[in-house]
Design a protein around this motif. Structure first.
Motif, short mmCIF file in Angstrom:
data_model
loop_
_atom_site.label_atom_id
_atom_site.label_comp_id
_atom_site.label_asym_id
_atom_site.label_seq_id
_atom_site.Cartn_x
_atom_site.Cartn_y
_atom_site.Cartn_z
N TRP A 28 -4.79 23.25 -3.70
CA TRP A 28 -3.78 23.54 -4.72
C TRP A 28 -3.97 22.58 -5.88
O TRP A 28 -4.29 21.41 -5.67
N GLU A 30 -2.39 21.85 -10.14
CA GLU A 30 -1.45 22.24 -11.20
C GLU A 30 -1.47 21.16 -12.27
O GLU A 30 -1.72 19.99 -11.98
N ALA A 54 5.95 21.47 -4.00
CA ALA A 54 4.93 22.51 -3.97
C ALA A 54 3.91 22.32 -2.85
O ALA A 54 2.93 23.06 -2.78
#
Length: 80
Positions: A28, A30, A54
């Motif tokens: 992941w 971001e 998250a």
């Protein structure tokens, strides 16, 4: 008030790049933007909070790197 005094009281915009990994594999990532923060420490703390919310299942390590964005000292003072 002098320009030097204004520089010390200035807030910064930060861009923070966050990623979670499982072993050596990135699972992941971001990019977060935090406007008008007092310091890199404050921006990093917010990034870590957002990353915890998250967190993907099975992720084992995290990294958040924040960088201040400066549009130029006088540009910031003059609003542009």
């Amino acid at each position: 008030m002098t320009l030097g005094a204004l520089a010390c009281d200035r807030k910064w915009d930060f861009e923070c790049h966050a990623k979670w990994q499982k072993g050596a594999t990135e699972v992941w990532s971001e990019t977060f933007t935090y406007p008008q923060m007092d310091s890199e420490t404050d921006a990093t703390a917010r990034c870590k909070d957002d990353m915890l919310e998250a967190k993907p299942k099975g992720a084992t390590s995290a990294l958040c790197k924040c960088e201040g964005k400066d549009e130029g000292f006088l540009g910031g003072l003059l609003g542009g």
